[in-house]
Design a protein around this motif. Structure first.
Motif, PDB file in Angstrom:
ATOM      1  N   GLU A  13       0.837  -1.196   0.000  1.00 22.42           N
ATOM      2  CA  GLU A  13       0.000   0.000   0.000  1.00 22.42           C
ATOM      3  C   GLU A  13       0.874   1.249   0.000  1.00 22.42           C
ATOM      4  N   SER A  14       0.366   2.296  -0.603  1.00 24.70           N
ATOM      5  CA  SER A  14       1.053   3.585  -0.587  1.00 24.70           C
ATOM      6  C   SER A  14       0.026   4.693  -0.744  1.00 24.70           C
ATOM      7  N   GLY A  15       0.464   5.919  -0.520  1.00 26.46           N
ATOM      8  CA  GLY A  15      -0.406   7.062  -0.727  1.00 26.46           C
ATOM      9  C   GLY A  15      -0.983   7.673   0.527  1.00 26.46           C
ATOM     10  N   GLY A  16      -0.716   7.068   1.671  1.00 28.72           N
ATOM     11  CA  GLY A  16      -1.216   7.644   2.908  1.00 28.72           C
ATOM     12  C   GLY A  16      -0.503   8.934   3.245  1.00 28.72           C
ATOM     13  N   GLY A  17      -1.006   9.630   4.253  1.00 31.35           N
ATOM     14  CA  GLY A  17      -0.389  10.872   4.671  1.00 31.35           C
ATOM     15  C   GLY A  17      -1.290  11.622   5.620  1.00 31.35           C
ATOM     16  N   SER A  18      -0.947  12.880   5.830  1.00 32.11           N
ATOM     17  CA  SER A  18      -1.712  13.734   6.722  1.00 32.11           C
ATOM     18  C   SER A  18      -2.400  14.823   5.909  1.00 32.11           C
ATOM     19  N   VAL A  19      -3.683  14.971   6.141  1.00 34.81           N
ATOM     20  CA  VAL A  19      -4.461  15.995   5.442  1.00 34.81           C
ATOM     21  C   VAL A  19      -5.420  16.649   6.419  1.00 34.81           C
ATOM     22  N   GLN A  20      -5.921  17.802   6.031  1.00 35.71           N
ATOM     23  CA  GLN A  20      -6.949  18.444   6.835  1.00 35.71           C
ATOM     24  C   GLN A  20      -8.318  17.917   6.431  1.00 35.71           C
ATOM     25  N   ALA A  21      -9.257  18.061   7.337  1.00 37.12           N
ATOM     26  CA  ALA A  21     -10.633  17.637   7.060  1.00 37.12           C
ATOM     27  C   ALA A  21     -11.123  18.299   5.775  1.00 37.12           C
ATOM     28  N   GLY A  22     -11.799  17.504   4.974  1.00 36.24           N
ATOM     29  CA  GLY A  22     -12.279  17.992   3.691  1.00 36.24           C
ATOM     30  C   GLY A  22     -11.331  17.698   2.543  1.00 36.24           C
ATOM     31  N   VAL A  50     -18.410   5.331   4.462  1.00 30.29           N
ATOM     32  CA  VAL A  50     -17.586   5.960   3.431  1.00 30.29           C
ATOM     33  C   VAL A  50     -18.335   6.135   2.111  1.00 30.29           C
ATOM     34  N   LYS A  51     -19.552   5.639   2.039  1.00 34.25           N
ATOM     35  CA  LYS A  51     -20.321   5.684   0.800  1.00 34.25           C
ATOM     36  C   LYS A  51     -20.504   7.134   0.351  1.00 34.25           C
ATOM     37  N   GLY A  52     -20.240   7.372  -0.914  1.00 31.35           N
ATOM     38  CA  GLY A  52     -20.366   8.716  -1.451  1.00 31.35           C
ATOM     39  C   GLY A  52     -19.106   9.548  -1.321  1.00 31.35           C
ATOM     40  N   LEU A  81     -12.523  13.943   3.381  1.00 32.82           N
ATOM     41  CA  LEU A  81     -12.033  13.191   4.538  1.00 32.82           C
ATOM     42  C   LEU A  81     -12.429  13.851   5.847  1.00 32.82           C
ATOM     43  N   LYS A  82     -12.679  13.013   6.838  1.00 28.35           N
ATOM     44  CA  LYS A  82     -13.087  13.455   8.160  1.00 28.35           C
ATOM     45  C   LYS A  82     -12.074  12.959   9.189  1.00 28.35           C
ATOM     46  N   PRO A  83     -11.991  13.609  10.337  1.00 26.47           N
ATOM     47  CA  PRO A  83     -11.074  13.129  11.372  1.00 26.47           C
ATOM     48  C   PRO A  83     -11.309  11.662  11.745  1.00 26.47           C
ATOM     49  N   GLU A  84     -12.554  11.231  11.686  1.00 27.25           N
ATOM     50  CA  GLU A  84     -12.850   9.832  12.031  1.00 27.25           C
ATOM     51  C   GLU A  84     -12.372   8.840  10.973  1.00 27.25           C
ATOM     52  N   THR A 124      -3.985  10.181   8.309  1.00 29.20           N
ATOM     53  CA  THR A 124      -4.312  11.033   9.451  1.00 29.20           C
ATOM     54  C   THR A 124      -5.042  12.270   8.950  1.00 29.20           C
ATOM     55  N   VAL A 125      -6.228  12.499   9.487  1.00 27.44           N
ATOM     56  CA  VAL A 125      -7.045  13.639   9.083  1.00 27.44           C
ATOM     57  C   VAL A 125      -7.225  14.549  10.288  1.00 27.44           C
ATOM     58  N   SER A 126      -6.792  15.780  10.144  1.00 22.48           N
ATOM     59  CA  SER A 126      -6.896  16.725  11.255  1.00 22.48           C
ATOM     60  C   SER A 126      -8.078  17.663  11.034  1.00 22.48           C
ATOM     61  N   SER A 127      -8.637  18.113  12.141  1.00 26.34           N
ATOM     62  CA  SER A 127      -9.821  18.990  12.057  1.00 26.34           C
ATOM     63  C   SER A 127      -9.431  20.448  11.958  1.00 26.34           C
TER      64      SER A 127
END
Length: 129
Positions: free
Chosen positions: A6-15, A64-66, A86-89, A126-129
């Protein structure tokens, strides 16, 4: 030797968005079942999306639908998970797994892959709010 990476993960902000990739070696994805799972600390591993790589038929968990889209490129022996809004959850380690279609049909595809699938090592989202 079968390997799923797997690849492509990372840290992003919500949305935000990320696209995960699951590349196989020593194994052919075509005409098999590939699922994406995630596991957050202290929680059970949950299946979020599944695709039959032969027919392209997909399934998504309600959570995750939609927002998420699973797809495959059989020529590249790769399955993708496009994650939007993306959401923090959604924060978790994301894993891909694959097995013959028979293990994903007739019941819970997650049980089939958990019991009989080849698994990758995971990629952190990781998704931050």
């Amino acid at each position: 030797q079968v390997q799923l990476v797997e690849s492509g993960g990372g840290s992003v902000q919500a949305g935000g968005s990320l696209r995960l990739s699951c590349a196989a070696s020593g194994y052919t994805f075509s005409s098999n079942c590939v699922g994406w799972f995630r596991q957050a600390p202290g929680k059970e591993r949950e299946g979020v999306a599944r695709i039959y790589t032969g027919s392209g038929v997909t399934y998504y968990a309600d959570s995750v639908k939609g927002r998420f889209t699973i797809s495959r490129d059989n020529a590249k022996n790769t399955v993708y998970l496009q994650m939007n809004s993306l959401k923090p959850e959604d924060t978790a380690m994301y894993y891909c797994a694959s097995a013959r279609v028979v293990y994903c049909s007739g019941g819970s595809w997650t049980t089939g892959l958990l019991g009989a699938g080849y698994w990758g090592q995971g990629t952190q989202v990781t998704v931050s709010s």
